[in-house]
Motif scaffolding. Structure first.
Motif, PDB file in Angstrom:
ATOM      1  N   TYR A 122      -2.283  11.678  -2.666  1.00 30.46           N
ATOM      2  CA  TYR A 122      -1.471  10.501  -2.982  1.00 30.46           C
ATOM      3  C   TYR A 122      -0.048  10.697  -2.509  1.00 30.46           C
ATOM      4  CZ  TYR A 122      -0.484  13.204  -7.302  1.00 30.46           C
ATOM      5  OH  TYR A 122      -0.157  14.189  -8.214  1.00 30.46           O
ATOM      6  N   SER A 141      10.682   4.135  -8.087  1.00 28.68           N
ATOM      7  CA  SER A 141       9.663   3.500  -7.247  1.00 28.68           C
ATOM      8  C   SER A 141      10.094   3.493  -5.789  1.00 28.68           C
ATOM      9  CB  SER A 141       9.392   2.067  -7.711  1.00 28.68           C
ATOM     10  OG  SER A 141      10.361   1.185  -7.161  1.00 28.68           O
ATOM     11  N   ASN A 196       4.670  -2.331  -1.107  1.00 30.98           N
ATOM     12  CA  ASN A 196       4.144  -0.969  -1.050  1.00 30.98           C
ATOM     13  C   ASN A 196       2.927  -0.884  -0.142  1.00 30.98           C
ATOM     14  OD1 ASN A 196       2.801   1.595  -1.997  1.00 30.98           O
ATOM     15  ND2 ASN A 196       1.487   0.062  -2.952  1.00 30.98           N
ATOM     16  N   PRO A 205       2.082   7.610 -14.528  1.00 29.46           N
ATOM     17  CA  PRO A 205       2.219   6.620 -13.453  1.00 29.46           C
ATOM     18  C   PRO A 205       2.670   5.252 -13.949  1.00 29.46           C
ATOM     19  CG  PRO A 205      -0.095   6.820 -14.071  1.00 29.46           C
ATOM     20  CD  PRO A 205       0.669   7.768 -14.965  1.00 29.46           C
ATOM     21  N   SER A 244       1.136   1.187 -10.010  1.00 33.25           N
ATOM     22  CA  SER A 244       0.500   2.258  -9.232  1.00 33.25           C
ATOM     23  C   SER A 244      -0.891   2.573  -9.763  1.00 33.25           C
ATOM     24  CB  SER A 244       1.333   3.541  -9.318  1.00 33.25           C
ATOM     25  OG  SER A 244       2.704   3.287  -9.356  1.00 33.25           O
ATOM     26  N   LEU A 300       0.994   6.235  -4.748  1.00 28.33           N
ATOM     27  CA  LEU A 300       1.480   6.287  -6.127  1.00 28.33           C
ATOM     28  C   LEU A 300       2.933   5.802  -6.060  1.00 28.33           C
ATOM     29  CD1 LEU A 300       0.534   7.202  -8.981  1.00 28.33           C
ATOM     30  CD2 LEU A 300       1.905   9.245  -8.606  1.00 28.33           C
ATOM     31  N   THR A 301       3.085   4.512  -6.298  1.00 29.34           N
ATOM     32  CA  THR A 301       4.369   3.876  -6.001  1.00 29.34           C
ATOM     33  C   THR A 301       5.482   4.256  -6.948  1.00 29.34           C
ATOM     34  OG1 THR A 301       3.700   1.980  -7.333  1.00 29.34           O
ATOM     35  CG2 THR A 301       3.287   1.858  -4.977  1.00 29.34           C
TER      36      THR A 301
END
Lengths: 457, 457
Positions: free
Chosen positions: B106, B116, B274, B387, B391, B418-419
């Motif tokens: 990730y 983020s 994203n 998280p 995400s 995984l933002t």
């Protein structure tokens, strides 16, 4: 800003370069830290006495003043790799904004969900509990950094965790509480009706919002009364400083990799877990006469144990149930003002650091809260990271030293510890942003009154 | 767990290996995304029309379907170096716990104070505003991720920032608000009496707690009426996807460094910032016929624009003041339920991603909220990182795919985005921990009703 930097913004060690052993600073101390005493007998605590409360391996580490290196078990190294090595950051933007010739570096320990360096010892303590075949561990938490770190470690290892959280924090800091619950911890507001001491306090003071001393007492009671449990603690203890040496070892390895020699190393000081870990290998060189560094502890003016405390035996807890430790202390009955750096509101100090300070190997200074938040805001806007109030004490001192360099023209190399992020401290930032934050400095009389109550040894 | 890993837990590129240019995916698309239309005339928006609202350079980027690479200005590269390159993490612990033969990676974009990936475009947009000699920028924010990122960027560049924050968030999410204030942003609860539209809404609905549509209208009004200001937006726009391509470019460089070829790339999809950034270089290879990947967009079942929406021209904002964009949409009058993934509560989708989905280059699926939080908790306990709810949609899909691999025995390589982190989403975690979280799936009738109100073009 220059376009090409010889030294990167962030120095990340390779995983293969990570330290494989913790460093026990005590092994290099000529004057060892004074032993813990049994408050009943006045005699040094034995391994047997301590092992009812702590895991066996941790008792060994606590009492061992001689073994220089402890290999880090592979399982802990694997866990470390999820969030370590942590970066050593060159504060190019801060230097430029301060127009200082100083070179500033900070070791950033906040890039993990617990948001601080506490995780380094949490995983070690949880690991040894698991290895001993225990069911779980108990602990107390105030603001919640330690409890959060421990809940992450216990979730990873499948170990049960019971956290007693000071009731006022449980209610006012629901976010930290929810992180712990998400990691599967059993979080109880303290005082509770789950323990004798909790029920006793509730009966005496029905409306109490709790205290750290009371939470410690409840956590210890549960650990002692349940065979499969032990109690764990996130600061002050020798074992904690041992685990936290990973911070300093990584810092030194990163500096060595680029041939950088610091002039001074600055860390915030509460119970000493971060400071002791950060400075360990540098102090070791100093003790062995191999190098010299200025080592500066920074504490809040509202809780100035180094700068205004007494070097004496005292209880580590306000509940007076723990062993006696020889340390710089304001007296265990000293109640610090509601400073927002909750992690630095401790009346005493690590015995290791106390001995080193007593022997002249380090300096200490105290700084006031609003000046700390001014530095925090300045740092956030310049370096991007919103720092924890605790860490911002070190930032304040680092900025002050960098400004001195601007005035003298000296190109000193400053390294400081950025222990964590301030994401759960926004109430404090709000009071700073609103201009309602205040400073408090205890009077000499206040300190004298609590010091007068020190136990007679 | 194995003791020796060929591939490290975290792949960090060297600073010298960081991408030097953003990649414009549109240049490789045979079917370009449909142009924005002026809602009054039905004609494509011209650069001149857009430049009253957006900076000139950003208008150019918005309209440019042909230039393949945009060199990243040195000042932005310097800022990126404060928090980039972000790590590509090998999820060894997750793989082991899932007992899957799949290899899971990730790309973690949460290791910065904004928490983020939004910062990647915030600094770019702020930079071009500064370069144009503007005094400041305006924007709206709901949950606050975008506003936080933009406040960091503006503080760094010394640019004024006015944020209109939906009133209910302003009051219920004081932490995000205080981060923005700490970075010097002027944060106003919306609707406010600072704008015509705000005063009008307050007069009509005195007790209103605001909406994103209203906050957008206020921010745009202030930008248009003040000569030194422009409006900026954190998602949906082509320019935002361009800046966010840094995510995918770094991901691809890290994979290439270790000779890893992914089978599938998974990202959560709200407005597309994203997802569009993460997949950009992989989709480019796919469009050019150089490689094939499964590319999977994951959206909330409560706001399923890809999976249940219509591909048509629509307003991007609920206030219907923005240009019309051709996209998958549930209709701008669609009101998603109070899903905790605030960043995914958007009725439409990036025009670029919409075209690619329409042309069959990617898949989409929707997942329900409680199942997303189950995945989030599982991930947190296994990989350490708490998280963001957004995400966690990608985590859910990645876990589902890894479980399929366990069943089939296939050793697929899964990469997901995984933002960000969930530190400011603890209210959502609390409802999950308490077991009070609910799921909501709109009925066909609800969606048909809002789609029926789509503008006629």
């Amino acid at each position: 800003m220059e376009n090409k930097k010889e030294i990167p913004y962030k120095i990340y060690l390779e995983e293969s370069e990570m330290p494989k052993a913790w460093y026990n600073l005590r092994a290099d101390m000529a004057n060892k830290p004074a032993p813990l005493l049994n408050p009943g007998t006045g005699q040094p605590m034995t391994a047997e006495e301590l092992s009812g409360v702590f895991c066996e391996e941790l008792v060994k580490q606590e009492l061992d003043n001689d073994t220089k290196f402890y290999p880090i078990p592979q399982e802990i190294l694997d866990f470390y790799k999820m969030y370590r090595p942590s970066p050593l950051v060159r504060a190019y933007c801060l230097e430029e904004k301060l127009k200082t010739p100083a070179k500033i570096y900070y070791k950033f320990e906040g890039n993990n969900t617990s948001g601080s360096h506490k995780l380094n010892s949490a995983i070690a303590q949880a690991y040894y509990a698991k290895k001993q075949g225990l069911t779980g561990v108990t602990t107390e938490t105030g603001a919640g950094q330690w409890g959060t770190a421990l809940s992450m470690a216990c979730a990873y290892l499948g170990l049960d965790l019971k956290v007693f959280m000071v009731k006022v924090s449980y209610e006012q800091k629901p976010f930290r509480r929810e992180v712990m619950r998400t990691y599967g911890a059993d979080v109880t507001p303290s005082p509770s009706d789950k323990t004798d001491i909790g029920r006793k306090i509730l009966a005496e003071f029905p409306g109490t919002t709790g205290s750290l001393g009371c939470a410690i007492s409840e956590a210890v009671e549960v650990a002692v009364k349940n065979p499969g449990y032990r109690y764990v603690l996130g600061s002050v203890l020798n074992q904690v400083l041992l685990h936290q040496s990973i911070i300093g070892l990584e810092t030194k390895a990163a500096l060595d990799k680029y041939g950088i020699k610091p002039d001074m190393i600055i860390g915030c000081a509460g119970g000493g877990s971060n400071l002791g870990g950060l400075i360990a290998p540098f102090m070791g060189e100093k003790l062995r006469g191999e190098a010299d560094y200025r080592i500066i502890a920074v504490e809040p003016a509202s809780c100035p144990s180094f700068t205004r405390g007494t070097f004496a035996y005292d209880f580590a807890d306000t509940g007076m149930i723990c062993p006696l430790a020889k340390m710089y202390t304001l007296g265990s009955s000293f109640i610090p003002s509601a400073n927002h750096a909750g992690g630095l509101r401790f009346h005493g100090m690590s015995t290791i650091l106390s001995q080193l300070y007593h022997d002249g190997y380090m300096e200490a200074r105290s700084v006031e809260q609003t000046s700390v938040f001014e530095a925090a805001e300045y740092f956030a806007r310049t370096e991007g990271i919103l720092p924890a109030p605790e860490s911002s004490h070190a930032i304040r001192a680092a900025i002050d030293e960098a400004i001195k360099c601007r005035e003298t023209g000296e190109e000193k190399t400053i390294v400081f510890g950025l222990t964590g992020t301030g994401y759960f401290d926004l109430k404090a930032y709000e009071s700073f942003n609103d201009g309602t934050m205040t400073d408090y400095i205890p009077t000499d009389e206040e300190i004298a009154a609590s010091v007068a109550k020190l136990p007679k040894v």
